[in-house]
Design an enzyme around this catalytic site. Sequence first.
Site, PDB file in Angstrom:
ATOM      1  CG  HIS A   2      -0.420  -0.119   2.521  1.00  0.00           C
ATOM      2  ND1 HIS A   2      -1.212  -0.194   3.648  1.00  0.00           N
ATOM      3  CD2 HIS A   2       0.854  -0.199   2.972  1.00  0.00           C
ATOM      4  CE1 HIS A   2      -0.438  -0.308   4.701  1.00  0.00           C
ATOM      5  NE2 HIS A   2       0.801  -0.317   4.327  1.00  0.00           N
ATOM      6  CG  ASN A   3       0.187   3.973   1.670  1.00  0.00           C
ATOM      7  OD1 ASN A   3      -0.981   4.085   1.316  1.00  0.00           O
ATOM      8  ND2 ASN A   3       0.531   3.670   2.903  1.00  0.00           N
TER       9      ASN A   3
END
Lengths: 352, 352, 352
Positions: free
Chosen positions: A246-247
Amino acid sequence: MTLRLGDLVASLAGEFDATLLGDPELLIERLAPLESAGPAELTFLSHIKYQAKLGRSAAACVVVSPQAQQAATQRGACIVVSDPYLYFARITQLWKKRHEQPGRAGIHSSAVIDPSAELSPGIFVGAFVCIGARAVLGADVHIGAHSVIGDDVRIGRETRLASRVTVNDGCVIGDRCVVHPGAVIGADGFGFAPHEGTWVKIEQLGAVRIGNDVEIGANTCIDRGALQDTVIEDGVKLDNLIQIGHNVHIGRHTALAGCVGVAGSATIGAHCTVGGGAVVLGHLSLADRVHISAASVVTRSIHKPGHYTGLFPIDDNASWEKNAATLKQLHGLRERLKVLEQTTDIASRKNP
Amino acid sequence: MTLRLGDLVASLAGEFDATLLGDPELLIERLAPLESAGPAELTFLSHIKYQAKLGRSAAACVVVSPQAQQAATQRGACIVVSDPYLYFARITQLWKKRHEQPGRAGIHSSAVIDPSAELSPGIFVGAFVCIGARAVLGADVHIGAHSVIGDDVRIGRETRLASRVTVNDGCVIGDRCVVHPGAVIGADGFGFAPHEGTWVKIEQLGAVRIGNDVEIGANTCIDRGALQDTVIEDGVKLDNLIQIGHNVHIGRHTALAGCVGVAGSATIGAHCTVGGGAVVLGHLSLADRVHISAASVVTRSIHKPGHYTGLFPIDDNASWEKNAATLKQLHGLRERLKVLEQTTDIASRKNP
Amino acid sequence: MTLRLGDLVASLAGEFDATLLGDPELLIERLAPLESAGPAELTFLSHIKYQAKLGRSAAACVVVSPQAQQAATQRGACIVVSDPYLYFARITQLWKKRHEQPGRAGIHSSAVIDPSAELSPGIFVGAFVCIGARAVLGADVHIGAHSVIGDDVRIGRETRLASRVTVNDGCVIGDRCVVHPGAVIGADGFGFAPHEGTWVKIEQLGAVRIGNDVEIGANTCIDRGALQDTVIEDGVKLDNLIQIGHNVHIGRHTALAGCVGVAGSATIGAHCTVGGGAVVLGHLSLADRVHISAASVVTRSIHKPGHYTGLFPIDDNASWEKNAATLKQLHGLRERLKVLEQTTDIASRKNP
């Protein structure tokens, strides 16, 4: 289905300044590697250093660079062009287009499509596809059988999803992308707060945003962001079985080979390459034009373009065992070397 | 959809002793990271060491620990609580619940459900789901589109399977689990008896038993046991693209990051963490509270809690090449060092 | 469902020269590992070195080698046979066959099958399966629910595809293969020509050709060849989450453990084994009977049979940090050692 050699060169004349030396009436039945190409097959010479192989090739025609022209013409027909590999790439595209079944637009009757989804003209939707509410699919999009498109997903024009692709709610894919079977886009990132020995889930409220001309390999996973989006910029190529946490942010035209893992919140620059099985740890940053060797582990940010490696050299097992055992004493060996240097230094001063 | 700051704090008042310093009428539109949070966004300070960032934040409100209260109040509204990360985790859960579509219970007409399967109230079954004979699904279970549930599977209450999950015959999943797309639970373990240069299959007669509150990432595989079950205890969190071999046992609240491989019959204790891309070899045993760094290979059992690492440090390629080449001579270098030490020792005795 | 011990031995009498020492009337309810087998369970002794465990076993009967016969008979019933592991493998097969539901042939009404596909007698096609044009499926083939079979695919007799398998256009699978859920056969290889900072796709025009008796694990990917086919020979066993690049050739009866990555155009010989998480780089060649340890990276061709390893030994993190830091100076240490050797040599010549 054969292709006349002259027609083939003519098809690419708009893009390339290529010269056919040989009979344009030759019929090409297949494309093949240099080593095995036969008299009805077209091939290419990937690098001048292999030109000795030309003499042994029975190929109908070889795509070569100007440097290899002399060697090539001695054996038969050739196409001379400044970048034979690129030229051959275009030929494969031409070949595929010629051999594909036409007229695949249409929506299979078994597909389950939310009435609020917007489907553009020229779209293909395969059997058993699910498309969620408010999804927007661009012109000439291809959704293979068994793919699952969540709510509020947007997919740009001419993008092709193979069979069994999942795109979860709210994710965005650009134009002309290719996504292979089993890929999962937008599953939850791996985020938990520790609490008295247990893990409390941090709901992943971001999505995945994928640019144009991106290719995503089979069974590759790109997690949705925790609060903001995971971002894959234009032209990125991801091989199979890759994990993007994620991210993560991956810059334009970066390519990752199979089995790479990129941990959460890492940033990879543009025009990077990461070799197969490499790992990039979380929250790190890689500059543009950084090249990581296969199976290397990036444990710190890299601010300078260049080629980086970290892997244990393979050896016969007995030698490895001896060296690996010694490796556990390496720091001690250095200390012993220091002592020796001092002793010898003292000794040599004593005995000048 | 906005949330009044005062309402948000009130919602969590039962679980946390938190103090709102600021205007309860502030409207929160989104959650955001500290660096980018704007005037309608709520964020948190993950660690006191980052408190210098507080001054630059335009966030509507920041969740902080008591130590950061002073710095936080100087810039605007804050929520003071002893564990801001945990508090924020609960806010993400609250947020998700508020924004989710309600009323998703129901069974899609396309699902193929064996008449002997038992489905509890409140269940959701998506399009094209298959559910086998004698499967038992608890209350409020969610089975995403295209998931395939085998015969005799049991799934506990409130467990959510995303789309395209396979749970093979006889496997058991507890309550409140989350399983992401493409996960495969209960494929055959990799077991073969060698026989005159070929491999004879050992049929895998065990199953997979998964506890409560387990999360399983996208495209992760958990193999069924050879004779007994593969066991994943309560609260275990598995990231994406993880391979769990047959007969493995993973203890409570252990977390494995992406791309980890755990070979057959390994036992991992409770409250362990295994970093991304690490490998645990077969038949090994890891004690409770063992922490393995990313990309490390566990080649022996570990009986003591602690932090263990084994990876080749990354370097610029030229430096790596020199050091890696020398590594193949390391044992020899040690021997040469020994000889030198003896020589010098003799020399120094000679010349005291 | 129980099995009479005498019947069990009789069933395998054609293949094995095994002797039952004990009561043929004993009823076996389950197969179990030696450590946990109870009085209604059959087990086996995998190696003579574990024979001390025999005394503690409550098993109904133990399969042992002639060397362990004496120890085994002291505790109760046993079956004596030259290869107990192989014998037990056959018992698991017998067991599975006895306990499987019979009569699964038939085609589910929801399957979407192109009218030009050829389906042989005895075939099973599960719910929501898609089968493309001109696909040819042999006798007694089993296609699990949600599998997607492309155009012109050929699958040999008695091959079993589990649920959610993709086999893309033109790929060929032999007889008696087993393919586990989520496997992707024939996705595009990872081939791009660099062009002014971008990547131009090389269409992958080859296919995948898989021999007889091959097993392919869950979520494993085998890419189609660029021009010619990717080839997996007879008897190869691939575990889960393996990546096989385009144009790879894997020889007969080679086995790859979970999470292995084999890059494009690599050739692996026959009767090789590759441990979990290992990586084989592209265009390399491994001879027959090469054995690669888990997590090792093959960076050069290996022409001699043998056992090869390359991995950083795991250590407590503090020790690892010290040794890893020193490793970056290893080449320098060698140089310092050389200098010392010369100095000492000079010194000892001076002081003979």
